[in-house]
Design a protein around this motif. Structure first.
Motif, PDB file in Angstrom:
ATOM      1  N   ARG A  33      32.475  41.542  39.710  1.00 36.14           N
ATOM      2  CA  ARG A  33      33.652  41.649  40.588  1.00 36.14           C
ATOM      3  C   ARG A  33      34.907  42.137  39.851  1.00 36.14           C
ATOM      4  O   ARG A  33      35.986  42.136  40.416  1.00 36.14           O
ATOM      5  N   GLY A  34      34.749  42.564  38.614  1.00 33.98           N
ATOM      6  CA  GLY A  34      35.864  43.131  37.866  1.00 33.98           C
ATOM      7  C   GLY A  34      36.315  42.241  36.732  1.00 33.98           C
ATOM      8  O   GLY A  34      36.320  41.023  36.843  1.00 33.98           O
TER       9      GLY A  34
ATOM     10  N   ASN B  61      37.894  45.462  47.710  1.00 31.76           N
ATOM     11  CA  ASN B  61      36.573  45.015  47.283  1.00 31.76           C
ATOM     12  C   ASN B  61      36.302  45.489  45.854  1.00 31.76           C
ATOM     13  O   ASN B  61      35.448  46.334  45.619  1.00 31.76           O
ATOM     14  N   LYS B  62      37.038  44.957  44.905  1.00 27.31           N
ATOM     15  CA  LYS B  62      36.959  45.359  43.498  1.00 27.31           C
ATOM     16  C   LYS B  62      35.564  45.119  42.931  1.00 27.31           C
ATOM     17  O   LYS B  62      34.967  44.067  43.135  1.00 27.31           O
ATOM     18  N   ARG B  63      35.049  46.109  42.196  1.00 29.88           N
ATOM     19  CA  ARG B  63      33.759  46.021  41.504  1.00 29.88           C
ATOM     20  C   ARG B  63      33.931  46.507  40.069  1.00 29.88           C
ATOM     21  O   ARG B  63      34.775  47.365  39.794  1.00 29.88           O
ATOM     22  N   GLU B  64      33.127  45.992  39.184  1.00 25.48           N
ATOM     23  CA  GLU B  64      33.170  46.398  37.778  1.00 25.48           C
ATOM     24  C   GLU B  64      32.942  47.906  37.672  1.00 25.48           C
ATOM     25  O   GLU B  64      31.998  48.444  38.238  1.00 25.48           O
ATOM     26  N   GLY B  65      33.849  48.588  36.967  1.00 25.75           N
ATOM     27  CA  GLY B  65      33.695  50.009  36.694  1.00 25.75           C
ATOM     28  C   GLY B  65      34.176  50.944  37.791  1.00 25.75           C
ATOM     29  O   GLY B  65      34.096  52.158  37.633  1.00 25.75           O
TER      30      GLY B  65
ATOM     31  N   GLU C 106      40.111  40.939  15.759  1.00 27.44           N
ATOM     32  CA  GLU C 106      38.803  40.573  16.313  1.00 27.44           C
ATOM     33  C   GLU C 106      38.863  40.211  17.799  1.00 27.44           C
ATOM     34  O   GLU C 106      37.830  39.942  18.409  1.00 27.44           O
ATOM     35  N   ASP C 107      40.038  40.187  18.376  1.00 30.87           N
ATOM     36  CA  ASP C 107      40.170  39.801  19.786  1.00 30.87           C
ATOM     37  C   ASP C 107      39.643  40.895  20.699  1.00 30.87           C
ATOM     38  O   ASP C 107      39.962  42.078  20.520  1.00 30.87           O
ATOM     39  N   ALA C 108      38.842  40.491  21.691  1.00 32.39           N
ATOM     40  CA  ALA C 108      38.269  41.433  22.651  1.00 32.39           C
ATOM     41  C   ALA C 108      38.117  40.743  23.995  1.00 32.39           C
ATOM     42  O   ALA C 108      38.322  39.529  24.113  1.00 32.39           O
ATOM     43  N   TRP C 109      37.728  41.536  25.006  1.00 26.97           N
ATOM     44  CA  TRP C 109      37.514  41.022  26.354  1.00 26.97           C
ATOM     45  C   TRP C 109      36.122  41.438  26.790  1.00 26.97           C
ATOM     46  O   TRP C 109      35.746  42.594  26.651  1.00 26.97           O
ATOM     47  N   CYS C 110      35.358  40.514  27.329  1.00 22.93           N
ATOM     48  CA  CYS C 110      33.983  40.799  27.745  1.00 22.93           C
ATOM     49  C   CYS C 110      33.957  41.445  29.129  1.00 22.93           C
ATOM     50  O   CYS C 110      34.422  40.855  30.099  1.00 22.93           O
ATOM     51  N   GLU C 111      33.372  42.643  29.204  1.00 25.33           N
ATOM     52  CA  GLU C 111      33.264  43.388  30.462  1.00 25.33           C
ATOM     53  C   GLU C 111      31.816  43.523  30.932  1.00 25.33           C
ATOM     54  O   GLU C 111      31.536  44.247  31.875  1.00 25.33           O
TER      55      GLU C 111
END
Length: 189
Positions: free
Chosen positions: A146-147, A55-59, A95-100
Motif C-alpha cells: 500500500r506504499g 488508492n496508493k500502491r507500491e511503485g 547506514e539508515d535506510a527505509w524498507c520498500e
C-alpha cells in the motif's frame, strides 16, 4: 552504534503554536505539482509522478490522498545545523535506510543497512533527503503493497516529480518545520 531520537525542546500542549492543519492540493493543469497551505502561507511543491491518488500502491508514483500526521524529522546533521521544530529529530547516519519491499517484515519502516542490502538509503549523495518529515502513511495498520517511504522532503533543482512524496525548497522546508508539531494534520486532497 545505537541511534537515539533527539527529543525536541518545545514541549507542546495547550500553548503549542504549531500549525494544526496543512493542506496539499494539485496545481491546476499539472498533477505532478501542487500547493501546500500552512497557516495561509502557500508553498509550491512537487508531487509524485502519478499525481495524488486515493488508492496508493507500491511503485505507482502516486502521492497518497488522505489525512496524516508528522512522526519525526530525519536530518543530515553532517550538512546542516539543527533546524528549529517542535517535532522529534533524528540525525541520518550512513547506514539508515527505509524498507520498500512488501515481502519484508520491516516493510515501510526504517532499518540499518549492512553491506549492499537493498533499501531506500536515507544518506543520499544529492540533497533530496537532507530534511525528511516522516509521516504516518500506511503505518497503523501497515499493509504490504500500500506504499512506503512517503515523506515530505527537499525538491530537485528542476522541481521534477517525486516517487510519491511531497517535495519543496530548503527555505520552504525550514519555514514549515518551525510551524508544525506532532499534532499537525497533513491533509492531501
Amino acid at each position: 552504534m545505537k541511534r537515539h531520537v533527539i527529543s525536541n525542546r518545545y514541549g507542546g500542549g495547550p500553548t503549542d503554536r504549531a500549525a494544526t492543519v496543512i493542506r496539499i492540493r494539485t496545481a491546476a493543469g499539472n498533477r505532478q505539482r501542487g500547493w501546500l497551505d500552512v497557516s495561509g502561507r502557500i508553498i509550491p511543491v512537487a508531487l509524485g509522478r502519478g499525481g495524488i491518488l486515493a488508492n496508493k500502491r507500491e511503485g505507482d508514483g502516486g502521492t497518497p490522498r488522505g489525512t496524516f500526521h508528522p512522526r519525526q524529522l530525519w536530518w543530515r546533521a553532517d550538512r546542516h545545523p539543527r533546524p528549529t521544530t517542535r517535532l522529534a529529530i533524528r540525525p541520518i547516519g550512513p547506514e539508515d535506510a527505509w524498507c520498500e519491499d512488501p515481502a519484508d517484515r520491516r516493510y515501510n519502516r526504517p532499518f540499518r543497512l549492512r553491506g549492499d542490502q537493498p533499501g531506500d538509503r536515507l544518506a543520499r549523495g544529492d540533497h533530496l533527503y537532507d530534511f525528511i518529515i516522516e509521516i504516518d502513511h500506511n503505518t497503523r495498520p501497515r499493509i504490504a503493497g500500500r506504499g512506503s517511504a512517503v515523506f515530505l522532503h527537499l525538491a530537485r533543482p528542476n522541481f521534477g516529480p517525486t516517487a510519491g512524496c511531497v517535495a519543496m525548497t530548503r527555505p520552504a522546508m525550514l519555514r514549515l518545520l518551525q510551524r508544525i508539531g506532532p499534532r499537525t494534520r497533513i491533509i492531501i486532497e
